[in-house]
Design a protein around this motif. Structure first.
Motif, PDB file in Angstrom:
ATOM      1  N   ASP A   1      -4.813  14.432  -6.812  1.00 45.66           N
ATOM      2  CA  ASP A   1      -6.062  13.981  -6.191  1.00 45.66           C
ATOM      3  C   ASP A   1      -6.081  14.381  -4.723  1.00 45.66           C
ATOM      4  N   ARG A   2      -4.932  14.173  -4.076  1.00 43.55           N
ATOM      5  CA  ARG A   2      -4.854  14.455  -2.657  1.00 43.55           C
ATOM      6  C   ARG A   2      -4.860  15.963  -2.389  1.00 43.55           C
ATOM      7  N   LEU A   3      -4.099  16.704  -3.188  1.00 46.53           N
ATOM      8  CA  LEU A   3      -4.049  18.155  -2.984  1.00 46.53           C
ATOM      9  C   LEU A   3      -5.428  18.779  -3.162  1.00 46.53           C
TER      10      LEU A   3
ATOM     11  N   LEU B   1       2.260  19.462   3.103  1.00 40.81           N
ATOM     12  CA  LEU B   1       1.140  20.309   2.692  1.00 40.81           C
ATOM     13  C   LEU B   1       1.137  21.596   3.515  1.00 40.81           C
ATOM     14  N   GLU B   2       1.297  21.468   4.834  1.00 41.27           N
ATOM     15  CA  GLU B   2       1.321  22.660   5.682  1.00 41.27           C
ATOM     16  C   GLU B   2       2.525  23.531   5.357  1.00 41.27           C
ATOM     17  N   SER B   3       3.656  22.896   5.024  1.00 38.72           N
ATOM     18  CA  SER B   3       4.822  23.678   4.622  1.00 38.72           C
ATOM     19  C   SER B   3       4.537  24.453   3.341  1.00 38.72           C
TER      20      SER B   3
ATOM     21  N   VAL C   1       2.885  13.908  -1.177  1.00 41.15           N
ATOM     22  CA  VAL C   1       2.960  15.137  -0.384  1.00 41.15           C
ATOM     23  C   VAL C   1       2.180  14.836   0.891  1.00 41.15           C
ATOM     24  N   ASP C   2       2.872  14.643   2.013  1.00 40.03           N
ATOM     25  CA  ASP C   2       2.128  14.313   3.230  1.00 40.03           C
ATOM     26  C   ASP C   2       1.610  15.580   3.897  1.00 40.03           C
ATOM     27  N   PHE C   3       0.927  15.418   5.042  1.00 39.04           N
ATOM     28  CA  PHE C   3       0.269  16.561   5.648  1.00 39.04           C
ATOM     29  C   PHE C   3       1.280  17.615   6.105  1.00 39.04           C
ATOM     30  N   SER C   4       2.436  17.180   6.591  1.00 39.11           N
ATOM     31  CA  SER C   4       3.473  18.141   7.007  1.00 39.11           C
ATOM     32  C   SER C   4       3.919  18.968   5.812  1.00 39.11           C
TER      33      SER C   4
ATOM     34  N   ASN D   1       6.438  11.956  -5.503  1.00 38.31           N
ATOM     35  CA  ASN D   1       5.491  10.836  -5.508  1.00 38.31           C
ATOM     36  C   ASN D   1       4.458  10.937  -4.408  1.00 38.31           C
TER      37      ASN D   1
ATOM     38  N   ARG E   1      -8.083  17.662  -2.137  1.00 39.91           N
ATOM     39  CA  ARG E   1      -8.856  17.526  -0.897  1.00 39.91           C
ATOM     40  C   ARG E   1      -8.385  18.519   0.168  1.00 39.91           C
TER      41      ARG E   1
ATOM     42  N   TYR F   1       7.737  15.182   2.391  1.00 38.50           N
ATOM     43  CA  TYR F   1       7.116  14.709   3.633  1.00 38.50           C
ATOM     44  C   TYR F   1       7.834  15.321   4.811  1.00 38.50           C
TER      45      TYR F   1
ATOM     46  N   LYS G   1       1.770  15.003 -10.283  1.00 42.20           N
ATOM     47  CA  LYS G   1       1.261  13.686 -10.675  1.00 42.20           C
ATOM     48  C   LYS G   1      -0.191  13.487 -10.284  1.00 42.20           C
TER      49      LYS G   1
ATOM     50  N   PRO H   1      -1.991  11.005  -8.654  1.00 38.94           N
ATOM     51  CA  PRO H   1      -2.360  10.670  -7.266  1.00 38.94           C
ATOM     52  C   PRO H   1      -2.074  11.828  -6.292  1.00 38.94           C
TER      53      PRO H   1
END
Lengths: 579, 579
Positions: free
Chosen positions: A541-543, A513-515, A508-511, A506, A545, A474, A536, A538
């Motif tokens: 699932d997020r990645l 992700l951009e990194s 990966v936030d947007f920051s 557990n 998107r 994060y 993992k 969850p």
């Protein structure tokens, strides 16, 4: 009506109430009432209020908690730390002994009650979690020291005000020439007696053959003994004429109907202390309630507890009291004495009402020094400096949080102390995750397992770097990861592929992700592939998107061994690292 | 001397400097100088300072950065966002156009330089990590909007001051009757021309056969074209006599030696803005430097960058400048033009010195509207509202952080906006980890793997509950875990053993340790065992220093399958869960 019952737990336990519960609750109520009479007077004195405020604060609040609270054993009323916080908060807006002071106490209780109620209805009980155990322990310990120090003036018979340890000690030292010896005699005897009761009375009584429960009750009633003895002494020897300060006339009355002031200035000045009192009172109360509930395999509902405590404080605001919460000592006595339901609390309230109406003339000659002695002996039990040693051995961040909370509370006062503790522990946590543990891993020969190359004898490939990050990714550590990978890859031109092993990631936030996108881009510019493994569910699932997976200059592998097989050249000799 | 070389990167690249590097650096310097002349004047105007301040701020700072900085391509000088922050900070302590205003700008640069230097020497570069990407993006976008809005007054030829969007728009609307048509004509033409240059000039030039590099340079020089054309127009048609505001007399001089004031009042008022400018400037600069370094497989050292930027700002403070940082546009131009070393920056400084001494009379008739147009076109490139859409799809916490940063920056100003963004993102992160993902797991038949009972068809045992917590355990979620286990165990009296599967637990802080001890004690009171499995090495090392393992009413298992085998009764039929 399950919905109504959720908000009115009394509908639950009330239906199955029977004679057996009634007799148990009555016995517990008698014991708790005897214990609460001197305690209520003492805590009111600590809060800077007239003695009856302590008794009033123990009557209606406890009844309201019985209706709305979920704990079967919690006893709600004035407690030491909240009394200290009350004194500190109101001392800033009014002069002790004035009518404004008592009104401010009502306002504080009203605000605190409204906040607790709102937090409960909005189900914000989790907010208390921002107080870490080290901060709470440090705060309680420092408060105990502050409270004990603040009561020394009553033992010495002098004037000495202050909200920090240096202020209190300075005031004590400067007034030392005024020490009043008869008061000291009473105070020191009372302290010595109470310590003896606490340490030795129970075993002595048992040795002479008394049953355990009775011995226990008599020990708990120790303060009553000190009250009776010193009151008789003052009355018999006429010590109040010689300058020993006494409780004096306490009105014989039911709790009065009072109206807190909600003048904007007063509310503005008390809003932050009210938040503090609400949160600290809630945390103390919930800890006690949970501990006692667990012993009987019962549960309490923290959000409903907020409603129960909120109702209790609003009750205190309108009946001449001041902020209350579930107290540790009184709740444990209630539990040990066999209380089965909140009805025990209601019976205690009836007992205290009788005391308020009938018994107050008896405490006319009660010396303040005795009340101070009961406070000192009670709060020294809260002081636990071993938390410093325990956290020192366990974690430097936790030690820093405890030590700074204690020092800041003693040095700058309760409000700054606890606020700083909360901020420091949040910052330390974020700081710790800003440089997470990252292991470069290699293949354990003959297995499909990957371990730290610096700890184990593993196989590596000069064209492949696998990094296992042991932390969620994060914003605080996103740049750290960028730097780390950049450094590792620029150091070794042989590297063709980088694998991030995400088994301990557990989130990966947007920051982050951009990194990762940035790392991917930079590695692509260098002709190096970026791969992910063991992501993992969850997180994946997020990645999915995001655009990362589409742009990835490499692959996503389910297992790290799959990545190893795909990215290493089976014909090239592999290097073996051992340490 | 490796130590000295660490602090003086010039010793590194200076040794291998040759004629080839020299000619590349010279070419880049000429291109950047041409671009910087109008930009420096424009950003000085944005900061509320006289035009020469922008040129001075581009001379000595860039030379000092060349000595101390680690990026080979970064161009240091005035940038849009820092100029806005400067205007906002100084506007609170001095009136624009007064001597106090210019001195405050020097003080701000001096404070900011000292802070950056101190952070670098203390290696505190990681502090910038507390700014998450969404907060930075939201802040830059909102700043771009604010800057563009603030420049509209120059385009319209009216007065309109303000630090928030409502203030600026309100002032514009109320002064709308004063609109000055010749100014509007110049401003709107300049904006239209600059947008056309940006969008179409390069492809047009290429179409008529111009080489790519030259077309690129001419496109970058677009603002110079607008400057020349509008200056000639104002001079030729005598528009300044008709009320078109012009730059006017700019002193022909080398950068002067100036002394910032360190009066305590001024320092006190500027300390918070200086922190903000330092951190934001550092983040912007490091991002640019890292991006450019990666393209050549070079590295920059963030802590040394702090020293380089600190030296540059201190230089600005003593030579008539104002706060500077590494700018995105100028650095990219420098990089694309072929700059090989920081010497290119030094040559740019020489070019600007010549401009300051010889060319300033040429900008006498340059209209402010043209400078405003260059600013508006430049900053609208910073505005990227797509970040809202991107974070909306990815994570609600990140979206909340972006949206609140944008709204608060526009509505309450840059300082409150970014501070609130930082606090909000920290609280959201902590909040998210306060209710971690917890899976109750069972055995996948025929394997040794354990999966979520709600997602997979697995075998469970009514006497055994295995919970996998997908988060580090620390104070914010410690109580959550207590509640969760308490709830699960009180619900099902058949439970005899609870296993915490710790494969995703990267840390257990002291609060969580005490919660585990409490959980252990409560479960023991209920006759339920508590076991741990798959505890990581570093976490286990720490737990071994505590009393938990000794007091544990159960065992620690290396693998979850070991726990399963030890705690289930092989003779009892196991239930199978599927969903």
């Amino acid at each position: 009506m399950p919905h109504l019952r959720q908000y009115l737990p009394i509908l639950d336990w009330g239906r199955s109430y029977n004679r057996h519960s009634l007799s148990n609750d009555l016995i517990a109520a008698v014991i708790v009432t005897i214990m609460l009479i001197p305690q209520s007077l003492a805590y009111a004195m600590l809060a800077g209020l007239p003695p009856e405020a302590g008794i009033y604060a123990s009557i209606v609040p406890i009844m309201l908690y019985a209706v709305f609270g979920t704990s079967r054993s919690l006893a709600v009323g004035p407690v030491a730390v909240v009394s200290l916080l009350t004194a500190s908060a109101i001392g800033q807006v009014a002069e002790q002994g004035t009518a404004g002071y008592a009104v401010a106490a009502l306002t504080l209780a009203g605000l605190s009650g409204a906040m607790l109620l709102a937090m409960g209805l909005l189900r914000l009980g989790f907010l208390a979690n921002f107080l870490s155990h080290p901060v709470i322990s440090g705060f309680i310990t420092a408060s105990g020291i502050l409270i004990a120090a603040s009561q020394l003036k009553h033992i010495l018979g002098i004037e000495a005000h202050g909200h920090t340890l240096p202020e209190i000690l300075g005031a004590l030292v400067s007034h030392l020439p005024d020490v009043h010896l008869p008061t000291v005699l009473i105070g020191v005897s009372a302290i010595a007696f109470l310590f003896w009761v606490r340490k030795h009375l129970k075993s002595t009584l048992k040795r002479i053959g008394m049953p355990g429960l009775l011995a226990d009750i008599l020990t708990k009633a120790g303060p009553v003994g000190a009250v009776v003895a010193t009151t008789c002494a003052v009355w018999g020897f006429g010590l109040s004429d010689q300058g020993v300060r006494i409780v004096g006339a306490v009105p014989q009355s039911l709790p009065p109907l009072t109206l807190p002031s909600f003048a904007p200035d007063l509310v503005g000045a008390l809003i932050m202390p009210a938040i503090l009192i609400s949160v600290i009172g809630f945390v103390e109360s919930v800890s006690v309630a949970q501990t006692l509930a667990a012993k009987k395999r019962q549960r309490i509902d923290p959000d409903q507890e907020l409603i129960g405590l909120g109702a209790a404080n609003i009750g205190a605001a309108f009946t001449g009291g001041y902020p209350v919460t579930g107290g540790f000592a009184r709740s444990v006595v209630n539990f040990d004495a066999g209380a089965e339901t909140p009805a025990a609390g209601a019976f205690t309230a009836i007992g205290l009402t009788i005391a308020a109406v009938a018994l107050t003339p008896l405490v006319y000659f009660l010396p303040n020094a005795t009340l101070a002695a009961t406070i000192i002996v009670a709060v020294l039990g809260l002081v636990d400096l071993s938390i410093l040693k325990k956290t020192w051995g366990y974690s430097s961040a936790d030690f820093t949080a405890v030590a700074s909370t204690i020092l800041l509370t003693l040095g700058l006062g309760v409000e700054i102390g606890v606020a700083a503790g909360v901020i420091i522990s949040a910052l330390l946590h974020i700081y710790q995750t800003s440089r997470p543990h990252v292991a470069e891993v290699g293949l354990v020969p003959g297995t499909q397992h990957f371990r730290n190359i610096h700890r184990h004898s593993v196989i590596t490939d000069p064209s492949l770097v696998t990094l296992r990050v042991d932390e969620s990714l994060y914003f605080v550590n996103a740049r750290f990861l960028e730097d780390l990978i950049q450094k590792r890859v620029t150091e070794a031109p042989s590297i063709k592929n980088v694998v991030l092993m995400c088994s301990a990631v557990n989130d990966v936030d947007f920051s982050a992700l951009e990194s990762l996108e940035e790392i991917n881009q930079r590695l692509a510019d260098m002709g190096v592939g970026l791969h992910l493994s063991e992501v993992k569910g969850p997180v994946m699932d997020r990645l999915k998107r995001s655009h990362l997976l589409g742009a990835l200059n490499g692959q996503v592998f389910l297992a790290q061994y799959d990545a190893w097989q795909a990215l290493t050249d089976p014909h090239r000799p592999l290097s073996r690292v051992a340490e």
